[in-house]
Write an enzyme that holds these catalytic residues in place. Structure first.
Site, mmCIF file in Angstrom:
data_model
loop_
_atom_site.group_PDB
_atom_site.id
_atom_site.type_symbol
_atom_site.label_atom_id
_atom_site.label_comp_id
_atom_site.label_asym_id
_atom_site.label_seq_id
_atom_site.Cartn_x
_atom_site.Cartn_y
_atom_site.Cartn_z
ATOM 1 N N ASP A 12 38.944 41.667 36.980
ATOM 2 C CA ASP A 12 37.643 42.119 37.107
ATOM 3 C C ASP A 12 37.069 42.804 36.431
ATOM 4 O O ASP A 12 37.618 43.409 35.595
ATOM 5 C CB ASP A 12 38.296 43.367 38.061
ATOM 6 N N ARG B 100 38.903 45.228 30.530
ATOM 7 C CA ARG B 100 40.678 45.311 30.852
ATOM 8 C C ARG B 100 41.295 45.698 29.838
ATOM 9 O O ARG B 100 42.201 45.785 29.678
ATOM 10 C CB ARG B 100 40.875 44.249 31.783
ATOM 11 N N LYS C 76 29.397 39.908 44.459
ATOM 12 C CA LYS C 76 29.271 40.612 45.088
ATOM 13 C C LYS C 76 28.812 41.576 45.170
ATOM 14 O O LYS C 76 27.943 41.168 44.030
ATOM 15 C CB LYS C 76 31.589 41.753 44.603
ATOM 16 N N HIS C 77 28.304 42.229 45.818
ATOM 17 C CA HIS C 77 29.357 43.379 47.223
ATOM 18 C C HIS C 77 28.435 42.991 48.107
ATOM 19 O O HIS C 77 27.735 43.676 48.339
ATOM 20 C CB HIS C 77 29.706 44.022 46.290
ATOM 21 N N HIS D 131 33.930 53.381 46.246
ATOM 22 C CA HIS D 131 35.354 54.069 46.250
ATOM 23 C C HIS D 131 35.901 55.250 46.486
ATOM 24 O O HIS D 131 36.762 55.451 46.785
ATOM 25 C CB HIS D 131 35.738 53.623 44.302
ATOM 26 N N ASP E 213 36.761 43.457 48.965
ATOM 27 C CA ASP E 213 36.670 44.094 48.151
ATOM 28 C C ASP E 213 38.025 45.134 48.015
ATOM 29 O O ASP E 213 39.024 44.488 49.132
ATOM 30 C CB ASP E 213 35.887 45.179 48.020
#
Length: 536
Positions: free
Chosen positions: A84, A92, A182-183, A195, A268
């Site tokens: 991601d 990341r 996305k999403h 989330h 997701d």
């Protein structure tokens, strides 16, 4: 569409797989270099059973590559490594330079640099054999109170989001990396983070077609490899209010059948509370809804067991499983992963070396320069040289230093002042006395944490509205002050008074690239950006 030869190769692979191997092949799990020995052993067992892929989250580059190499040796079919990484591998891995986030790229005057950014991001991922990126985010963010999308969106104009999102996706694709829109069907106009809970998109179908679905139609037409379905309740599309990720009317009825998407539908992350709060481990429900790949099931082993039992009992048709496995294998084939001589391992030392790409940093600087956005007083820029003061508000040393050095480089010898994060009205009054002899004053509002090569702090810790008003009043009194906001422009909705500055620039985030770009906007007039969202 697979060629006949490709179909035959993949048919042979599918024919050699057990049912549990097939189920495992459509599952992607997270893995970290810091995982415990017990967790690593469980991952190794999943790989032996035919696991399809990994998703990489925050980690250190060299140890992470070493971890992937260790897992790949147990795989009969190489694992696809995914990420991601909306603003590049730096999302990341700190070792990489960070591209501007989508809202800043949405300020660019055309999509050409967005395509180049997508291509460069694809190249840096492909070098370390990451062949799928869960990006771009093509949510239309027209809600300033959205707690999770915001700067991740190209803006509030559906057409711009479609054009810029497609450019980003095509750039990655040209570099050999699959993208994921996305999403679905659209997370932009929500005020709940999926989330943490289940957002409700309470609009009618006409509105959804006009705004939320428009970018998805565009990227589907332009050949996006994957669409990620979000954990969103959309009653106009499914009156039961079932989260989109496990809704058959949305996944199969709308995305697959009505919109005609032939590629990979991926969920997701299935542990997110938007679906997990009320539906627990929803992996099986997502499969039944029509998802091709199950991302981050809460318990991969349980998911395999439950699906295996449903196939064994005849409740599910195994032909549907074969079609899903075929899509995963076709993706791996396109990435070169099924070639007889494919080596899935990456030398950790080489990975770190690949992260330093001068051409990438030059591109990031160009994007930063051209996206600087003057929202008031544009006729006053570029500034004429003169006795100049630079006031760094709430800045760490290296943040203000990047701006200051670039300012002086352009022949604006300046004196530097600071207002620390907890400054008071008395501090502003004391500063005012020091600034009255200057021809030009520049005030930069920083995030309050050091800039890192990977893009700076994840959370902004800007000044309070009351502090901003105190500085704005100072700017109005002096009359020769240019303000710069190194943060999300939506912050100006709560920071009243920016129009009291002679000129005001939005610089989006407190990176070294944006600090230099803001100095060039002041001294050279290089800013070309236009806000992609509305501020009040």
């Amino acid at each position: 569409m697979a060629t006949a030869a490709l179909a035959q190769d993949i048919d042979a692979i599918i024919g050699s797989m057990s049912r549990r191997e097939k189920i495992s092949q459509i599952i992607v799990i997270p893995a970290y270099s810091s995982d415990s020995p017990e967790k690593r052993a469980a991952q190794e067992e999943l790989v032996r059973q035919g696991l399809g892929g990994l998703i990489l989250m925050d980690d250190r580059l060299a140890p992470c590559m070493d971890m992937i190499n260790g897992l790949q040796k147990y795989a009969r079919i190489p694992l696809i490594v995914t990420i991601d990484g909306e603003w590049g591998a730096s999302m990341r891995f700190y070792e990489f330079a960070s591209f501007p986030k989508a809202m800043q790229m949405g300020a660019l005057p055309s999509e050409e640099l967005v395509y180049q950014a997508g291509k460069a991001i694809g190249e840096e991922l492909a070098q370390i054999k990451i062949f799928a990126n869960y990006a771009p985010d093509i949510d239309v963010n027209n809600n300033a109170d959205n707690p999770v999308i915001g700067v991740r969106s190209f803006g509030e104009d559906p057409q711009k989001v479609a054009v810029y999102g497609s450019a980003y996706m095509r750039g990655m694709k040209d570099a050999g990396v699959a993208g994921s829109a996305k999403h679905f069907p659209g997370h932009g106009d929500t005020n709940v983070d999926s989330h943490k809970g289940l957002p409700v998109l309470g609009f009618d179908r006409e509105r959804l077609d006009r705004i939320e679905l428009l970018p998805f139609r565009q990227l589907i037409a332009d050949g996006v490899d994957m669409v990620m379905v979000g954990h969103l309740s959309v009653p106009a599309l499914d009156p039961a209010g079932t989260p989109a990720s496990i809704s058959k009317p949305i996944v199969t009825g709308l995305l697959r059948n009505e919109l005609g998407f032939k590629g990979i539908i991926i969920t997701d992350a299935l542990g997110m509370k938007g679906v997990a709060n009320d539906y627990g481990d929803a992996s099986v429900a997502a499969y039944i809804a029509g998802a091709d790949i199950l991302l981050m099931p809460q318990n991969a082993v349980n998911t395999i067991d439950q699906l295996d039992e449903l196939f064994r009992s005849g409740s599910l048709d195994e032909r549907g499983l074969d079609s899903r496995v075929r899509k995963m294998l076709e993706l791996k084939k396109r990435c070169g992963m099924l070639a007889p001589d494919y080596n899935p391992c990456v030398d950790p030392v080489d990975a770190v070396r690949y992260s330093f790409r001068p051409q990438t940093e030059a591109l990031i600087q160009q994007i930063s320069d051209e996206s600087m956005t003057v929202i008031s007083g544009s006729g006053l820029l570029p500034m004429a040289p003169g006795k100049t003061a630079y006031v760094a508000v709430n800045a760490a040393t290296d943040q203000s230093r990047e701006f200051f050095l670039e300012l002086c480089k352009e022949h604006f010898p300046a004196d530097r002042f600071h207002l620390d994060g907890d400054f008071s009205q008395e501090d502003v009054d004391a500063l005012k006395a020091k600034l009255k002899g200057y021809d030009k004053v520049i005030i930069g509002f920083h995030s309050g944490e050091p800039v890192k090569r990977s893009g700076g702090p994840r959370r902004e810790s800007l000044i309070t509205p009351e502090q901003f008003q105190a500085v704005s009043a100072l700017a109005k009194e002096l009359g020769n002050v240019t303000g710069i906001l190194f943060a999300n422009p939506y912050r100006l909705n709560s920071l009243q008074g920016y129009k009291d500055f002679a000129a005001f620039i939005v610089a989006y985030s407190d990176t070294a690239f944006n600090n230099r770009a803001a100095a060039r906007a002041v001294t050279k007039g290089t800013a070309k950006g236009k806000l992609s969202v509305t501020i009040d």
